[in-house]
Write an enzyme that holds these catalytic residues in place. Sequence first.
Site, PDB file in Angstrom:
ATOM      1  N   HIS A 214       1.452  -1.430  -0.093  1.00  0.00           N
ATOM      2  CA  HIS A 214      -0.204  -0.167   0.131  1.00  0.00           C
ATOM      3  C   HIS A 214       0.653   1.073   0.440  1.00  0.00           C
ATOM      4  O   HIS A 214       0.278   2.136  -0.714  1.00  0.00           O
ATOM      5  CB  HIS A 214      -1.387   0.016   1.080  1.00  0.00           C
ATOM      6  CG  HIS A 214      -1.750   1.450   1.569  1.00  0.00           C
ATOM      7  ND1 HIS A 214      -1.728   2.197   2.192  1.00  0.00           N
ATOM      8  CD2 HIS A 214      -2.801   1.568   1.163  1.00  0.00           C
ATOM      9  CE1 HIS A 214      -2.320   3.069   2.220  1.00  0.00           C
ATOM     10  NE2 HIS A 214      -3.250   2.556   1.810  1.00  0.00           N
TER      11      HIS A 214
ATOM     12  N   GLU B 229       2.774   1.886  -3.509  1.00  0.00           N
ATOM     13  CA  GLU B 229       1.136   1.993  -4.456  1.00  0.00           C
ATOM     14  C   GLU B 229       0.819   3.846  -3.677  1.00  0.00           C
ATOM     15  O   GLU B 229       0.772   4.335  -5.141  1.00  0.00           O
ATOM     16  CB  GLU B 229      -0.021   1.774  -3.541  1.00  0.00           C
ATOM     17  CG  GLU B 229      -1.375   2.364  -4.520  1.00  0.00           C
ATOM     18  CD  GLU B 229      -2.781   2.812  -3.612  1.00  0.00           C
ATOM     19  OE1 GLU B 229      -3.177   3.109  -3.567  1.00  0.00           O
ATOM     20  OE2 GLU B 229      -3.126   1.444  -3.473  1.00  0.00           O
ATOM     21  N   HIS B 230       1.033   4.489  -2.985  1.00  0.00           N
ATOM     22  CA  HIS B 230       1.414   6.129  -2.501  1.00  0.00           C
ATOM     23  C   HIS B 230       2.384   6.884  -3.252  1.00  0.00           C
ATOM     24  O   HIS B 230       2.727   7.416  -4.036  1.00  0.00           O
ATOM     25  CB  HIS B 230       1.267   6.176  -1.262  1.00  0.00           C
ATOM     26  CG  HIS B 230       0.176   6.140  -0.130  1.00  0.00           C
ATOM     27  ND1 HIS B 230      -0.373   7.423  -0.244  1.00  0.00           N
ATOM     28  CD2 HIS B 230      -0.814   5.201  -0.385  1.00  0.00           C
ATOM     29  CE1 HIS B 230      -1.773   6.771   0.353  1.00  0.00           C
ATOM     30  NE2 HIS B 230      -1.722   5.785   0.450  1.00  0.00           N
TER      31      HIS B 230
ATOM     32  N   GLU C 280      -4.294   8.648   6.477  1.00  0.00           N
ATOM     33  CA  GLU C 280      -5.376   7.793   6.714  1.00  0.00           C
ATOM     34  C   GLU C 280      -5.342   6.513   7.052  1.00  0.00           C
ATOM     35  O   GLU C 280      -6.500   5.856   7.770  1.00  0.00           O
ATOM     36  CB  GLU C 280      -4.830   7.178   4.987  1.00  0.00           C
ATOM     37  CG  GLU C 280      -5.601   6.078   4.857  1.00  0.00           C
ATOM     38  CD  GLU C 280      -4.700   5.695   2.885  1.00  0.00           C
ATOM     39  OE1 GLU C 280      -6.163   4.794   2.058  1.00  0.00           O
ATOM     40  OE2 GLU C 280      -4.652   6.005   2.528  1.00  0.00           O
TER      41      GLU C 280
END
Length: 450
Positions: free
Chosen positions: A68, A71-72, A148
């Site tokens: 994840h 991904e950023h 987040e």
Amino acid sequence: MNNRLLYTVLLCLPVFATLAETKVSERVLPNGLKVLVKEDHRSPVAVSQVWYKVGSSYEPGGITGVSHMLEHMMFKGTDKHPVGEFSKIIAENGGEENAFTGQDYTAYFQTMEASRLAVSFELEADRMRHLHLLPEELKKELQVVTEERRMRTDDNPQAKMQEQFMALAYSNSPYKHPVIGWPADIANYTVEDLQAWYQRWYAPNNATLVVVGDVQANVVFDLAEKYFGELKASDIKPLKPQTEIDQLGVRKMTVKVPAKLPSVLMGYKVPVLKTAEKDIDAYALEVLAGVLDGGSSARLTAALVRGKQIAVSASASYGLSSRLSDLFELEATPAEGKTVNDLELALRDEIKKLQQNLISNEELERIKAQVLASDIFQKDSSFYQAMELGVLETVGLGWQKADEYVAKINQVSAEQVRDVAKKYLIEDHLSIAYLEPQTINLTAENKGAK
């Protein structure tokens, strides 16, 4: 959706299915990139998605959430396109773009006017092999991911319970880890961690390019060859087997977090299409989930919410397209004056009924109609069509499974629904979490202000 409409949908399924099941064209480039194209000429738009076979279930302890995080970082620039330019170019071409990470995959997508497909391909091909991972950008993005996690998990009672529940339900399956990662792992990522992960998994022979929309397959294949064809393949070593050990009895936990309402979450370990000895078991579990939670007339709502009025909400969920065996889940919130123990007994009673008694033909057909209608109506979306192909291909089932769904669901019998309930929804496969609301503690500052 009312019953009359459901039966109408069921009668019309062959027509809808024919419309939805447009032929998929496939080509594998010499470097191993698989390209899937599904033509849909209803509007002048194309959805382009790049799927990588890597997600949270690939991650070892210590770097959970790294998929994840990467991904950023994939939006942070290359030699050719500096930070911020990727999204700017897509926007200037009238497109939308984003990405998502799951347990079994990481995917990047753009939705654009069909003639701009080359723009998407050029950008995705560039960052597939030429990403810049800079310490200063990682520092910024760590703050974003930390926030987040706080908003989506730490400050969300249901999400927090789900995270704790997954860690309880699994002993050694990587599904026990949250997709976003554990807080200590997030705080200690390094550029070297991300670089190693990127070099290991981000390669054409570990990816699938899916395009759905107003395109010609041969044109898409030519564009894919032009932009992705020169990228070098990598030596992708397969993962070690990650088979969950047998559970030897029911597991229970209480989760104490600030919340307004209590709830109960139950999960049974069950197979999926990839792991079931007989694939019909997975389709029968899909129908079983529909029996319990397939619209307002399904059993949980009819019996627990409207009937006994012991729940304000009750749901069941199951997904058959995971890479590893998964959970069949039930979740409910008690009505005023009722407890989570009352709900647990009621949910168990509904399962017991399904194990002991055959559902009627009328109920079976209604649920089949509900399940199939939901699938077919979703296929009205080009994005969903692309996502379905991407998921099936990436978890190792093969995109061809998409066209088997309607026929397989229609083959499920009442006896098979009963049999999978008896075989899989058993005490030794069960984990339970109770959400016990806690009052919010005021800080000294807030108390003073009050």
